[in-house]
Design a protein around this motif. Structure first.
Motif, mmCIF file in Angstrom:
data_model
loop_
_atom_site.group_PDB
_atom_site.id
_atom_site.type_symbol
_atom_site.label_atom_id
_atom_site.label_comp_id
_atom_site.label_asym_id
_atom_site.label_seq_id
_atom_site.Cartn_x
_atom_site.Cartn_y
_atom_site.Cartn_z
ATOM 1 N N LYS A 1 59.579 51.889 7.624
ATOM 2 C CA LYS A 1 59.660 53.560 8.379
ATOM 3 C C LYS A 1 58.626 54.552 7.712
ATOM 4 O O LYS A 1 57.782 54.768 8.280
ATOM 5 C CB LYS A 1 60.098 53.097 9.219
ATOM 6 N N ARG A 2 59.197 54.757 6.824
ATOM 7 C CA ARG A 2 58.219 55.475 6.053
ATOM 8 C C ARG A 2 58.027 55.247 4.419
ATOM 9 O O ARG A 2 59.150 54.656 3.263
ATOM 10 C CB ARG A 2 59.381 56.712 6.382
ATOM 11 N N ALA B 1 61.707 65.894 0.920
ATOM 12 C CA ALA B 1 62.011 64.510 0.980
ATOM 13 C C ALA B 1 62.598 63.798 1.933
ATOM 14 O O ALA B 1 62.375 63.474 3.168
ATOM 15 C CB ALA B 1 60.878 63.923 -0.335
ATOM 16 N N ARG B 2 64.139 64.367 1.095
ATOM 17 C CA ARG B 2 65.453 63.053 2.143
ATOM 18 C C ARG B 2 64.980 63.596 3.716
ATOM 19 O O ARG B 2 65.205 63.330 3.948
ATOM 20 C CB ARG B 2 65.670 63.367 1.024
ATOM 21 N N ARG B 3 64.817 64.829 3.692
ATOM 22 C CA ARG B 3 65.276 65.582 4.864
ATOM 23 C C ARG B 3 64.410 65.744 5.300
ATOM 24 O O ARG B 3 64.401 65.106 7.511
ATOM 25 C CB ARG B 3 64.997 67.140 4.884
ATOM 26 N N LEU B 4 62.760 65.331 5.145
ATOM 27 C CA LEU B 4 61.704 64.698 5.787
ATOM 28 C C LEU B 4 61.540 63.678 6.813
ATOM 29 O O LEU B 4 61.811 63.491 7.706
ATOM 30 C CB LEU B 4 60.341 65.330 5.065
ATOM 31 N N VAL B 5 62.495 62.597 5.444
ATOM 32 C CA VAL B 5 62.263 61.583 6.465
ATOM 33 C C VAL B 5 62.978 61.206 7.287
ATOM 34 O O VAL B 5 63.263 60.336 8.058
ATOM 35 C CB VAL B 5 62.117 60.217 5.325
ATOM 36 N N GLU B 6 64.759 61.975 7.028
ATOM 37 C CA GLU B 6 66.016 61.750 8.311
ATOM 38 C C GLU B 6 65.266 61.811 9.946
ATOM 39 O O GLU B 6 65.013 61.343 10.596
ATOM 40 C CB GLU B 6 66.975 62.770 7.588
ATOM 41 N N LEU C 1 69.519 54.868 4.856
ATOM 42 C CA LEU C 1 67.635 55.232 4.758
ATOM 43 C C LEU C 1 67.550 54.500 3.640
ATOM 44 O O LEU C 1 66.118 53.958 3.839
ATOM 45 C CB LEU C 1 67.580 56.223 4.782
ATOM 46 N N LEU C 2 67.501 53.686 2.658
ATOM 47 C CA LEU C 2 66.398 53.523 1.629
ATOM 48 C C LEU C 2 66.400 51.615 2.036
ATOM 49 O O LEU C 2 65.101 51.492 1.703
ATOM 50 C CB LEU C 2 67.781 53.163 0.169
ATOM 51 N N ASP C 3 66.703 51.024 2.908
ATOM 52 C CA ASP C 3 66.228 49.608 3.534
ATOM 53 C C ASP C 3 65.677 49.752 4.057
ATOM 54 O O ASP C 3 65.034 48.889 4.312
ATOM 55 C CB ASP C 3 67.730 49.764 4.616
ATOM 56 N N ASP C 4 65.233 50.595 4.833
ATOM 57 C CA ASP C 4 63.693 50.949 5.928
ATOM 58 C C ASP C 4 63.216 52.188 5.399
ATOM 59 O O ASP C 4 62.410 52.872 5.873
ATOM 60 C CB ASP C 4 63.438 51.308 7.179
ATOM 61 N N THR C 5 62.843 52.721 3.910
ATOM 62 C CA THR C 5 62.207 53.503 3.373
ATOM 63 C C THR C 5 61.530 53.572 2.251
ATOM 64 O O THR C 5 62.451 51.994 1.317
ATOM 65 C CB THR C 5 63.115 54.801 3.280
ATOM 66 N N GLY D 1 63.246 49.408 0.582
ATOM 67 C CA GLY D 1 63.064 48.268 1.885
ATOM 68 C C GLY D 1 62.001 47.651 1.961
ATOM 69 O O GLY D 1 60.853 47.968 0.879
ATOM 70 N N GLY D 2 62.334 45.844 1.489
ATOM 71 C CA GLY D 2 61.263 44.971 1.681
ATOM 72 C C GLY D 2 61.105 44.069 0.360
ATOM 73 O O GLY D 2 60.090 43.563 -0.458
ATOM 74 N N ILE D 3 61.289 45.193 -0.840
ATOM 75 C CA ILE D 3 61.350 45.219 -1.850
ATOM 76 C C ILE D 3 62.430 44.873 -2.626
ATOM 77 O O ILE D 3 64.006 44.651 -2.845
ATOM 78 C CB ILE D 3 60.403 46.856 -2.728
#
Length: 492
Positions: free
Chosen positions: A68-69, A331-336, A382-386, A425-427
């Motif tokens: 997602k991000r 950066a973590r706070r922004l993607v949160e 969050l790593l699953d979709d970042t 995610g996806g890698i």
């Protein structure tokens, strides 16, 4: 025609005027659908909150996204793959010898090395070990990265045509060596919009290696190019005013500002009705976003609610605003908060001389924060979709630029091969992809061009890089120009 006739043009209606101005006309219906489909009874759907209403992806991604991000940790100046990731122990036996012509193969050199009579081989002075179940090779310059190798996918076969910094950085960030094209984040904003209407879809954070210097970074690297201007990256700065000109002037209350923006919006809507200039709509979106950001940005930048163990994870620099570690935490706070694309730049990796004195310092500045970001995202789910990316614009030569000394040498630009890593995610985790020769000079297996990297990034977001286009000056442009293929072997 008399002068008085010039002031009576509103009394003369053409067919276009009728279709545009009539409340039930086709022009009004089309415009209303573009601006807000829900006003005309359309069913609610995945319409981007900030995305451009004419984007090919206004109805959603081309296919189900893996992420997602994106957080892109760009290391400006080009880190040396020879000293960080691409272990070449055979070079120590060849220390000081001239690079064989059979390796160089007549390939282009920069103006800084072209005049050298010899290109003396400079083996890395740093020790390498294999780490994790994947057995990935990492230099002792990166002790924190070595702990997370099983989360990473190393691509050791990246290459580019650009041999100098500005065109190379521009190429990685925009898909063209020439200035003026939209950046990756702007393309993502244009295509996918934002999942948070109170923050920009594309945020930028800058830091610099200690001692200053480094190649300059221009705001066109996160610019919108020919896309509507509200898709440009918004730079967040350390200090009181994180975003320039966001706060209200002295004596102006939030209520007064809201009232002012409402009147300004009405004037701009009238202007848009007359001129049909999409940049007017972009201005309206920017003003409204800026008003909402007056609350959302201070809340995001306030790290007082972060516990001590998080600061310890990111390291002592994370308490110092503007450092790379602090920006990784931001950066973590922004993607949160569902920011779609976060771009970090860290300057100082341009080591033409005194590499032994400089690369350890740059590694210390970036190693812990980069690894902490991956671990922090993972522990929060969050790593699953970042997608997290780490890398520069090209590599460094295996030979010394200038005279080779044991404690003082440098490496020139090398576009033929370099290393980046990706995670999330996806890698595929714990994968080393691509292979270079014994001199870390040429690619032997699985080359990955810059456009291939860009196509893969877009694919993970659910975007077909060949279909996300924008018509400008009579031609349809895309991030990957007319090139690029998805590197499917690294996808999980």
């Amino acid at each position: 025609m008399s002068m008085s006739d010039c002031h009576q043009y509103h009394e003369h209606y053409t067919r276009r005027d009728f279709l545009t101005k009539t409340s039930l006309g086709l022009g009004a219906i089309t415009l209303g659908h573009l601006l807000d489909p829900l006003l005309l009874g359309a069913k609610a759907g995945p319409v981007p909150l900030v995305g451009h209403p004419t984007s090919p992806l206004v109805g959603g991604p081309h296919f189900a996204p893996k992420v997602k991000r994106v957080i892109y940790l760009f290391q400006s100046g080009a880190p040396s793959q020879v000293d960080l990731f691409d272990h070449k122990p055979e070079l120590r036996a060849l220390q000081g010898q001239d690079l064989p012509p059979s390796v160089r193969q007549g390939q282009r050199l920069t103006g800084m090395s072209a005049g050298q009579k010899q290109l003396p081989i400079a083996a890395s002075p740093y020790n390498f070990q294999q780490f994790g179940q994947s057995g990935a090779w990492v230099s002792d310059l990166l002790p924190y990265t070595s702990k997370i190798v099983d989360e990473l996918c190393f691509i050791k076969s990246m290459y580019t045509e650009a041999i100098n910094h500005d065109p190379a950085v521009t190429f990685v960030q925009t898909g063209s060596q020439q200035p003026g094209r939209p950046s990756i984040g702007s393309w993502i904003s244009y295509g996918l919009g934002s999942d948070n209407e109170n923050l920009p879809a594309f945020c930028v954070l800058l830091s610099q290696g200690s001692g200053g210097g480094g190649q300059p970074l221009y705001d066109r690297l996160w610019g919108n190019g020919f896309l509507p201007s509200h898709h440009q990256g918004v730079q967040f700065r350390a200090g009181k005013d994180a975003v320039l000109y966001l706060g209200n002037p002295a004596g102006i209350s939030a209520e007064s500002r809201a009232n002012q923006l409402e009147h300004l919006k009405k004037l701009q809507e009238d202007q848009f009705e007359e001129e049909q200039d999409p940049e007017i709509q972009a201005k309206i979106a920017q003003y409204e976003m800026a008003f909402r950001m007056q609350t959302s940005v201070p809340e995001t930048m306030d790290l007082s609610d972060e516990p001590d163990h998080i600061f310890e994870l990111y390291g002592p620099d994370s308490r110092v605003p503007g450092t790379f570690a602090a920006n990784c935490l931001l950066a973590r706070r922004l993607v949160e908060r569902d920011v779609k694309f976060v771009q970090l730049y860290h300057r100082g990796w341009d080591h033409h001389g005194n590499l032994p004195g400089q690369i350890p310092r740059l590694s210390r500045q970036t190693d812990q924060g980069s690894a902490a970001l991956v671990m922090d995202l993972k522990q929060r789910g969050l790593l699953d979709d970042t997608l997290v990316i780490w890398g520069g614009e090209f590599g460094r030569t295996t030979y010394s630029q200038g005279k080779l000394r044991p404690d003082n040498f440098g490496r020139d630009h090398h576009p033929r091969c370099f290393t980046i890593w990706m995670a999330g995610g996806g890698i595929k985790k714990g994968l080393t992809y691509g292979l270079t020769d014994d001199f870390s000079y040429n690619i032997l297996k699985d080359p990955v061009h810059v456009h291939d990297f860009q196509a893969t990034l877009m694919h993970l977001l659910g975007v077909d890089h060949e279909k996300l286009t924008y018509k400008h000056q009579g031609r349809r442009f895309r991030l990957t120009d007319v090139h690029g293929k998805v590197v499917r072997d690294i996808l999980s």
